[in-house]
Write a protein that holds these residues in place. Structure first.
Motif, PDB file in Angstrom:
ATOM      1  N   MET A 279       0.840  -1.181   0.000  1.00  0.00           N
ATOM      2  CA  MET A 279       0.000   0.000   0.000  1.00  0.00           C
ATOM      3  C   MET A 279       0.882   1.240   0.000  1.00  0.00           C
ATOM      4  N   VAL A 280       0.634   2.099  -0.947  1.00  0.00           N
ATOM      5  CA  VAL A 280       1.437   3.307  -1.108  1.00  0.00           C
ATOM      6  C   VAL A 280       1.304   4.223   0.103  1.00  0.00           C
ATOM      7  N   PHE A 281       0.105   4.354   0.642  1.00  0.00           N
ATOM      8  CA  PHE A 281      -0.079   5.312   1.732  1.00  0.00           C
ATOM      9  C   PHE A 281       0.767   4.967   2.954  1.00  0.00           C
ATOM     10  N   LEU A 282       1.105   3.705   3.138  1.00  0.00           N
ATOM     11  CA  LEU A 282       1.941   3.322   4.280  1.00  0.00           C
ATOM     12  C   LEU A 282       3.342   3.917   4.189  1.00  0.00           C
ATOM     13  N   GLU A 283       3.791   4.184   2.977  1.00  0.00           N
ATOM     14  CA  GLU A 283       5.132   4.731   2.780  1.00  0.00           C
ATOM     15  C   GLU A 283       5.270   6.154   3.307  1.00  0.00           C
ATOM     16  N   VAL A 284       4.157   6.851   3.473  1.00  0.00           N
ATOM     17  CA  VAL A 284       4.236   8.250   3.902  1.00  0.00           C
ATOM     18  C   VAL A 284       3.791   8.458   5.347  1.00  0.00           C
ATOM     19  N   LEU A 285       3.264   7.434   5.970  1.00  0.00           N
ATOM     20  CA  LEU A 285       2.836   7.566   7.362  1.00  0.00           C
ATOM     21  C   LEU A 285       4.045   7.548   8.293  1.00  0.00           C
ATOM     22  N   SER A 286       3.904   8.193   9.431  1.00  0.00           N
ATOM     23  CA  SER A 286       4.971   8.153  10.431  1.00  0.00           C
ATOM     24  C   SER A 286       5.120   6.723  10.947  1.00  0.00           C
ATOM     25  N   ASP A 287       6.268   6.431  11.521  1.00  0.00           N
ATOM     26  CA  ASP A 287       6.516   5.077  12.045  1.00  0.00           C
ATOM     27  C   ASP A 287       5.479   4.682  13.095  1.00  0.00           C
ATOM     28  N   ASP A 288       5.125   5.622  13.972  1.00  0.00           N
ATOM     29  CA  ASP A 288       4.121   5.332  15.003  1.00  0.00           C
ATOM     30  C   ASP A 288       2.765   5.013  14.380  1.00  0.00           C
ATOM     31  N   THR A 289       2.415   5.754  13.334  1.00  0.00           N
ATOM     32  CA  THR A 289       1.131   5.527  12.676  1.00  0.00           C
ATOM     33  C   THR A 289       1.126   4.185  11.957  1.00  0.00           C
ATOM     34  N   VAL A 290       2.240   3.824  11.339  1.00  0.00           N
ATOM     35  CA  VAL A 290       2.329   2.519  10.669  1.00  0.00           C
ATOM     36  C   VAL A 290       2.180   1.397  11.697  1.00  0.00           C
ATOM     37  N   ALA A 291       2.796   1.559  12.846  1.00  0.00           N
ATOM     38  CA  ALA A 291       2.667   0.540  13.894  1.00  0.00           C
ATOM     39  C   ALA A 291       1.201   0.409  14.326  1.00  0.00           C
ATOM     40  N   PHE A 292       0.520   1.532  14.455  1.00  0.00           N
ATOM     41  CA  PHE A 292      -0.891   1.483  14.834  1.00  0.00           C
ATOM     42  C   PHE A 292      -1.731   0.882  13.710  1.00  0.00           C
ATOM     43  N   TYR A 293      -1.390   1.207  12.477  1.00  0.00           N
ATOM     44  CA  TYR A 293      -2.065   0.605  11.323  1.00  0.00           C
ATOM     45  C   TYR A 293      -1.980  -0.921  11.414  1.00  0.00           C
ATOM     46  N   ARG A 294      -0.803  -1.427  11.709  1.00  0.00           N
ATOM     47  CA  ARG A 294      -0.624  -2.886  11.772  1.00  0.00           C
ATOM     48  C   ARG A 294      -1.511  -3.515  12.846  1.00  0.00           C
ATOM     49  N   ARG A 295      -1.660  -2.824  13.961  1.00  0.00           N
ATOM     50  CA  ARG A 295      -2.558  -3.332  15.010  1.00  0.00           C
ATOM     51  C   ARG A 295      -4.006  -3.324  14.529  1.00  0.00           C
ATOM     52  N   MET A 296      -4.402  -2.235  13.901  1.00  0.00           N
ATOM     53  CA  MET A 296      -5.791  -2.103  13.452  1.00  0.00           C
ATOM     54  C   MET A 296      -6.119  -3.060  12.315  1.00  0.00           C
ATOM     55  N   ALA A 297      -5.155  -3.311  11.451  1.00  0.00           N
ATOM     56  CA  ALA A 297      -5.400  -4.168  10.284  1.00  0.00           C
ATOM     57  C   ALA A 297      -5.779  -5.590  10.690  1.00  0.00           C
ATOM     58  N   ARG A 298      -5.507  -5.953  11.928  1.00  0.00           N
ATOM     59  CA  ARG A 298      -5.923  -7.271  12.422  1.00  0.00           C
ATOM     60  C   ARG A 298      -7.402  -7.294  12.803  1.00  0.00           C
ATOM     61  N   HIS A 299      -7.997  -6.104  12.926  1.00  0.00           N
ATOM     62  CA  HIS A 299      -9.377  -6.014  13.413  1.00  0.00           C
ATOM     63  C   HIS A 299     -10.370  -5.485  12.384  1.00  0.00           C
ATOM     64  N   ILE A 300      -9.897  -4.638  11.490  1.00  0.00           N
ATOM     65  CA  ILE A 300     -10.770  -4.129  10.432  1.00  0.00           C
ATOM     66  C   ILE A 300     -10.024  -4.205   9.106  1.00  0.00           C
ATOM     67  N   ARG A 301     -10.773  -4.268   8.041  1.00  0.00           N
ATOM     68  CA  ARG A 301     -10.152  -4.297   6.717  1.00  0.00           C
ATOM     69  C   ARG A 301      -9.788  -2.868   6.321  1.00  0.00           C
ATOM     70  N   ILE A 302      -8.555  -2.690   5.883  1.00  0.00           N
ATOM     71  CA  ILE A 302      -8.084  -1.379   5.449  1.00  0.00           C
ATOM     72  C   ILE A 302      -7.661  -1.507   3.992  1.00  0.00           C
ATOM     73  N   ARG A 303      -8.269  -0.675   3.142  1.00  0.00           N
ATOM     74  CA  ARG A 303      -8.019  -0.747   1.702  1.00  0.00           C
ATOM     75  C   ARG A 303      -7.477   0.579   1.190  1.00  0.00           C
ATOM     76  N   GLU A 304      -6.823   0.493   0.067  1.00  0.00           N
ATOM     77  CA  GLU A 304      -6.317   1.690  -0.599  1.00  0.00           C
ATOM     78  C   GLU A 304      -6.987   1.798  -1.965  1.00  0.00           C
ATOM     79  N   ASP A 305      -7.471   2.994  -2.275  1.00  0.00           N
ATOM     80  CA  ASP A 305      -8.096   3.270  -3.567  1.00  0.00           C
ATOM     81  C   ASP A 305      -9.176   2.242  -3.918  1.00  0.00           C
ATOM     82  N   ALA A 306     -10.025   1.959  -2.956  1.00  0.00           N
ATOM     83  CA  ALA A 306     -11.157   1.052  -3.170  1.00  0.00           C
ATOM     84  C   ALA A 306     -12.113   1.678  -4.190  1.00  0.00           C
TER      85      ALA A 306
END
Length: 143
Positions: free
Chosen positions: A1-28
Motif C-alpha cells: 500500500m502506497v499510503f503506508l510509505e508516507v505515514l509516520s513510524d508510530d502511525t504505521v505501527a498502529f495501522y498494523r494493530r488495526m489491520a488485524r481487526h478491520i479491513r483497510i483498503r487503498e483506492d477502493a
C-alpha cells in the motif's frame, strides 16, 4: 500500500494493530465513485484511503496521515456501538470547535455521506489532528 510509505513510524505501527481487526483498503472502488479522501463503510467495518486523490493535493503526506486518523474515528464509532451503522462517540459538540476549513470539509462530507452523519463527521474532523485521542478511543472500543 502506497499510503503506508508516507505515514509516520508510530502511525504505521498502529495501522498494523488495526489491520488485524478491520479491513483497510487503498483506492477502493468507493474512492473513484465519490470525491473523497477516505471512507469508512460501517456495515462492512472497512476503511478506505483514497491515495490517488490525496497525492494530487498540497502536502499529501500530511493529508494521508490526517485521513487515516479521521477514518479510524469512524472505526471507533462503529466498534463502540457495534450496530453496523455507527453512532457518535458522545463528545459534546461545544467541546469540539471546528475552524473554517474543517467546516467546509464537514459540508463537503455531508454531501457524500448524508445529513444523518453530521455528528459522527464532526467528531472525526475534530479528532483527525489529535492522534493521541484517536488512539485512545480506538483502543478502548476496538482493540
Amino acid at each position: 500500500m502506497v499510503f503506508l510509505e508516507v505515514l509516520s513510524d508510530d502511525t504505521v505501527a498502529f495501522y498494523r494493530r488495526m489491520a488485524r481487526h478491520i479491513r483497510i483498503r487503498e483506492d477502493a472502488p468507493i474512492c473513484r465513485q465519490k470525491e473523497i479522501y477516505g471512507w469508512y463503510d460501517f456495515p462492512k467495518s472497512e476503511l478506505s484511503i483514497s491515495t490517488e486523490r490525496i497525492i494530487s493535493r498540497p502536502q499529501p503526506h500530511h493529508a494521508i496521515e490526517e485521513t487515516f486518523w479521521h477514518e479510524l474515528v469512524h472505526a471507533a464509532q462503529d466498534c463502540k456501538h457495534n450496530n453496523g451503522e455507527g453512532q457518535p462517540l458522545g463528545i459534546a459538540k461545544s467541546a469540539m470547535p471546528l475552524g473554517p476549513v474543517q467546516m467546509e470539509s464537514l459540508r463537503n462530507s455531508l454531501r457524500s455521506s448524508g445529513r444523518s452523519g453530521q455528528p459522527m463527521e464532526h467528531e472525526a474532523l475534530w479528532m483527525e489532528t489529535k492522534p493521541g485521542k484517536v488512539r485512545w478511543v480506538v483502543e478502548k472500543y476496538c482493540l
